[in-house]
Design a protein around this motif. Structure first.
Motif, short mmCIF file in Angstrom:
data_model
loop_
_atom_site.label_atom_id
_atom_site.label_comp_id
_atom_site.label_asym_id
_atom_site.label_seq_id
_atom_site.Cartn_x
_atom_site.Cartn_y
_atom_site.Cartn_z
N SER A 64 46.30 56.98 8.14
CA SER A 64 46.54 57.46 9.50
C SER A 64 45.90 56.53 10.53
N LEU A 65 44.72 55.99 10.21
CA LEU A 65 44.06 55.04 11.11
C LEU A 65 44.87 53.75 11.22
N PHE A 66 45.43 53.31 10.10
CA PHE A 66 46.26 52.10 10.12
C PHE A 66 47.49 52.30 11.01
N ILE A 67 48.15 53.46 10.87
CA ILE A 67 49.33 53.75 11.70
C ILE A 67 48.93 53.80 13.17
N LEU A 68 47.80 54.44 13.46
CA LEU A 68 47.31 54.51 14.84
C LEU A 68 47.08 53.12 15.42
N LEU A 69 46.34 52.28 14.70
CA LEU A 69 46.02 50.95 15.19
C LEU A 69 47.28 50.10 15.34
#
Length: 365
Positions: free
Chosen positions: A149-154
């Protein structure tokens, strides 16, 4: 039988109280997040009008004024008994305040010596570096779902905000130092509140003077280096002064909510919230200030919001799983201390308690 019924009733009462406490905590977290988003977006719009439309470019000096006003407001609140001060080791508070002041100065220098695109990449790098530091030094564990989820956000924020990537040696060094000091400062904000048992207000009240001192001394020099203008020679009109005062008032809420959010959640969650603010600022800029907006911005913001939704969902799921594991572990301890049929099924019970404790340990904070 009556004794067993009373025990069950006590358990029901305890779990009811735990549920109420959990609901109250969640409400306070949501309130802190809302306050942080609302105040941060407001001050960004205010500062953008001040710097872009009114020609006041002295960001570091303005930040020092923000902290001075914040300390003054907190001092007044303390004198009016809105909160009590708590004794904390002064050396630790001074180092903490100086570190946060230096991180703000380095971020401003990074913006001054790098392109906008590279500066946005610097801000994006804060999240993975924070995850790395917390994993290595604090033993925190982040599930694959959280990392995804952090990767998608970034990725979404990168698409929406990163344009050019012009590299230079000095700017790169400043960005690395800014990332390190910002991550360490935010991790300390969280750990100090929990380990020293101080509130966000108490910690901010004691550290704000030292942050303000660093920026008040270095601010005019940094601003002159970056803008080639002297903050003391600037012509302050009535409208410029009024917007500066408004910015300082908003900063009290921004600084307070920053410490509040980091203390109640985590540095990573605060950074995720920061990227939500970036998306909202882009949207407000297009709506209110008629900034240029492209399909790339829309796609990036959509992906970022999706990543934030996933992050929120996975965090909530993991926290519920951890709480359930702790509740089951507590039940296991009660069973161990029960006088009923000692020694029966102890092997199975020990294995169950071991599995419960392992599950609680592996959960994400």
């Amino acid at each position: 039988m009556m004794k067993f019924s009373g025990t069950a009733s006590s358990k029901t009462f305890i779990y009811s109280k735990m549920g109420e406490a959990s609901s109250s905590f969640q409400l306070s977290v949501v309130s802190a997040l809302f306050l942080s988003v609302a105040s941060s977006v407001s001050i960004v719009v205010c500062n953008k009008a001040l710097m872009s439309n009114l020609g006041f470019p002295f960001a570091t000096t303005l930040t020092s004024w923000h902290l001075i006003v914040t300390f003054g407001a907190l001092h007044l609140a303390q004198r009016l008994n809105f909160f009590e001060t708590k004794s904390v080791e002064m050396k630790m508070v001074i180092l903490f305040g100086l570190l946060n002041g230096v991180s703000i100065g380095l971020l401003n220098l990074s913006l001054g010596f790098n392109s906008i695109g590279f500066y946005q990449m610097t801000k994006l790098a804060i999240i993975p570096f924070t995850v790395l530091l917390e994993t290595l030094f604090l033993g925190k564990q982040f599930s694959r779902k959280i990392k995804l989820s952090l990767f998608i956000l970034l990725l979404g924020v990168g698409i929406a905000s990163v344009t050019d990537l012009q590299l230079n040696f000095l700017g790169s060094i400043l960005s690395i130092l800014a990332i390190i000091t910002t991550c360490v400062g935010q991790i300390l904000t969280n750990t100090m509140q929990k380990r020293l048992n101080v509130s966000s207000t108490q910690l901010l009240y004691q550290s704000a003077p030292f942050q303000a001192a660093v920026l008040f001394v270095s601010g005019p020099l940094l601003d002159q280096c970056l803008t080639h203008q002297n903050v003391f020679a600037f012509k302050y009109s009535a409208i410029v002064t009024g917007v500066i005062v408004l910015s300082c008032i908003l900063s009290v809420s921004v600084n307070f909510s920053t410490f509040l959010v980091i203390g109640k959640t985590s540095p990573v969650t605060y950074q995720v919230l920061g990227h939500l603010k970036t998306c909202l600022v882009l949207a407000f800029g297009y709506t209110l200030l008629h900034d240029p907006f492209t399909h790339r911005n829309i796609i990036g913001i959509t992906i970022a919001v999706f990543g934030m939704a996933l992050y929120s969902y996975f965090c909530t799921h993991d926290n519920k799983r951890r709480q359930l594991a702790l509740d089951l572990s507590s039940q296991g301890r009660e069973k161990e201390s029960s006088p009923l049929l000692p020694g029966k099924n102890t092997g199975h019970q020990d294995k169950e308690n071991h599995d419960i404790k392992k599950s609680a340990k592996d959960s994400v904070v």
